[in-house]
Design an enzyme around this catalytic site. Structure first.
Site, PDB file in Angstrom:
ATOM      1  N   CYS A 168       0.807  -1.220   0.000  1.00 19.45           N
ATOM      2  CA  CYS A 168       0.000   0.000   0.000  1.00 19.45           C
ATOM      3  C   CYS A 168       0.844   1.276   0.000  1.00 19.45           C
ATOM      4  O   CYS A 168       0.581   2.206  -0.765  1.00 19.45           O
ATOM      5  CB  CYS A 168      -0.947   0.018   1.194  1.00 19.45           C
ATOM      6  SG  CYS A 168      -0.188  -0.498   2.755  1.00 19.45           S
ATOM      7  N   HIS A 182      -3.067   6.336   4.376  1.00 20.17           N
ATOM      8  CA  HIS A 182      -1.661   6.524   4.736  1.00 20.17           C
ATOM      9  C   HIS A 182      -1.203   7.894   4.224  1.00 20.17           C
ATOM     10  O   HIS A 182      -1.593   8.312   3.134  1.00 20.17           O
ATOM     11  CB  HIS A 182      -0.761   5.487   4.052  1.00 20.17           C
ATOM     12  CG  HIS A 182      -0.956   4.079   4.521  1.00 20.17           C
ATOM     13  ND1 HIS A 182      -1.720   3.723   5.610  1.00 20.17           N
ATOM     14  CD2 HIS A 182      -0.434   2.911   4.034  1.00 20.17           C
ATOM     15  CE1 HIS A 182      -1.675   2.405   5.764  1.00 20.17           C
ATOM     16  NE2 HIS A 182      -0.915   1.889   4.831  1.00 20.17           N
TER      17      HIS A 182
END
Lengths: 336, 336
Positions: free
Chosen positions: A130, A242
């Site tokens: 990710c 994130h």
């Protein structure tokens, strides 16, 4: 393959598996049939797809009979055990785990960056980590325009990157902390509520597995082993999305405005860069969205060709499920 | 000055002011008398010093009569207005605000780093910004051993660095978020619960004030304008202690073990660097402690002389109150 696909999802009851099911539905991916697969423990769990209940079945080596397309996100050891069977049975597998990412035979794909590399797949296409995906989506246009010699990145990663249960653990820990009760930690090696910490495991060099992944995967995706990369990956008490503080040294000088212009038109990128108007990418705004948000673009005058960027994306969507489905969509559109 | 001091605290009802009072007591600083000073709004608030109640008085230009030593932490505009009066009246002022930090006439002091520079003070000694203090305590021993050409730092700063009220706002926002109620933000420009964000204000270059402070103050404290510094300062939902991901380029190659050896014996530093045993500095462990914790020391092989460090310290203590009191203690011990 037919024009619609018999799809199996390995790890369907997990956070990424759930998101894959939502996005297949949202984007009207041509699903002929859907088979959610899970561990023995979660088998029987009732999920929802297109407003219909659907029961998770236990993953076995027979699960892939009559399946065209597999999305796998149940961890590297599960992928290592079961994916070769799926490939033998003729499935195309888009694997969200780290199991095959660095294999020479397995393309590691971010559609906006290196979709051309997918063509040589041998049954498995790997979805990157990710934190890598959002970084390369933001950096590829700059790489193409000016070259990149070096990347120094520090991350601010949400707990959903670990698992759905990690979200529950953060909630429990937060309530305990506010009530002054002892904080239980099971999934995380440290308290995550009102703290920042690191994930396991670490190598002998002191780098964490996530830090090593970011460096190696970025070099593989950009097909450039000459890029120097130093990553520090940090977990923060955020549920979704994130954030990354990225400092790069480009091959030629890029003014901040030039970088903004390049990124404003880049695939998959949404530029949010008006700090004087309080506008820059934030995890709470990126959660649930598809774009990779880029902002706080600043020239770093500590070196000749320095540039800073702040990059935020939903780790379950572009960082995992969405990227995997985008790969499948492009392969579908390019069928001959 | 006498061997014990008539002390005034400007901003006594704030988070740093409170911590100054606790630390003066903890460390048995020779206090002859204590005068807590506050805004008109907070005047009359009852504080505690050495188990006795003590009432905050409103700060005026007459507050400094009969005072030897002033600790100021009520914001730069308050210091700009009142500190010159205190100096005129013969006080020594240790100023925690940014008001005078970059003035050529004002020494900017971290005792472990540049106490020698304090001697030339003209009544004011400035205490650096919290994020600067912990960084220079960790970097000075490396600077002395190998030189530092460049610093790239990304911070993970706790909300107490903003104010005591910011702690309450984070608690309120967290409870609202968990209960699904709308999130109120007053002190922060953005939601802080389960988010990471930036503080105001920003310059035209796109750097925040905090980022500019870190660069300028570090160069002044190390008395070296040649160091290239790029800072990205980020607020995280943590109550106490700032963390920093620091990447440096040293003048000569330092192996990680050599850096560890240098830092293990360094003043003010506690080395916590056994990632394989899950030991590295964490904000929840640094909160309430005096040391600057350094760990995750890794060679960064993306350049010849690269090194990564993770530095954590309590921003209210070493980052503010403790540093100020250490300055006063050393001046007291060096009286002739």
């Amino acid at each position: 393959m037919s024009t619609s696909y018999r799809v199996a999802i390995v790890g369907a009851t997990g956070a990424v598996g759930n998101t894959i099911m939502s996005i297949l539905e949202e984007r009207a991916f041509p699903v002929a049939s859907l088979k959610p697969l899970s561990s023995h423990r979660s088998a029987g769990e009732i999920l929802t797809f297109k407003d219909e209940p659907i029961v998770a079945e236990e993953l076995t080596h027979n699960s892939f009979d009559g399946i065209d397309l597999v999305f796998a996100s149940a961890g590297a050891s599960v992928s290592r055990e079961f994916i070769p069977t799926a490939v033998e049975k003729g499935c195309l597998v888009i694997d969200n785990t780290s199991a095959f990412r660095m294999d020479t035979d397995t393309p590691l794909i971010v559609p906006e960056v290196n979709m051309h590399a997918a063509i040589k797949h041998k049954g498995i296409i790997a979805n990157p980590n990710c934190s890598t995906i959002q970084m390369v989506v933001a950096l590829k246009p700059i790489y193409d325009a000016a070259g990149i010699n070096r990347i120094v990145v520090s991350t601010y990663q949400s707990v959903s990157g670990k698992s759905g249960a990690a979200i529950v653990e953060l909630i429990d820990q937060t309530v305990s902390a506010l009530e002054g009760r002892p904080i239980k930690q099971e999934l995380f090696p440290h308290q995550m509520a009102f703290n920042v910490a690191f994930d396991w495991p670490f190598s002998e060099s002191g780098d964490s597995e996530e830090e090593i992944k970011m460096a190696n995967e970025t070099r593989k995706i950009l097909a450039d082993d000459s890029i120097g990369i130093s990553a520090t990956t940090v977990r923060v008490p955020v549920f979704f999305a994130h954030a990354e503080s990225i400092n790069i040294e480009t091959g030629r000088k890029l003014k901040a405005d030039e970088a903004r212009e390049i990124l404003a038109g880049a695939p998959g990128v949404t530029l949010v860069d008006e700090p004087l108007n309080r506008e820059y990418p934030l995890p709470v705004n990126a959660a649930g969205e598809d774009a990779v948000y880029v902002g706080r673009i600043r020239e770093d005058t500590s070196i000749e060709n320095g540039l800073n960027l702040w990059v935020v994306a939903d780790n379950l969507r572009k960082g995992a499920a969405l990227n995997a489905i985008q790969i499948a969509e492009i392969l579908d559109r390019s069928r001959v």
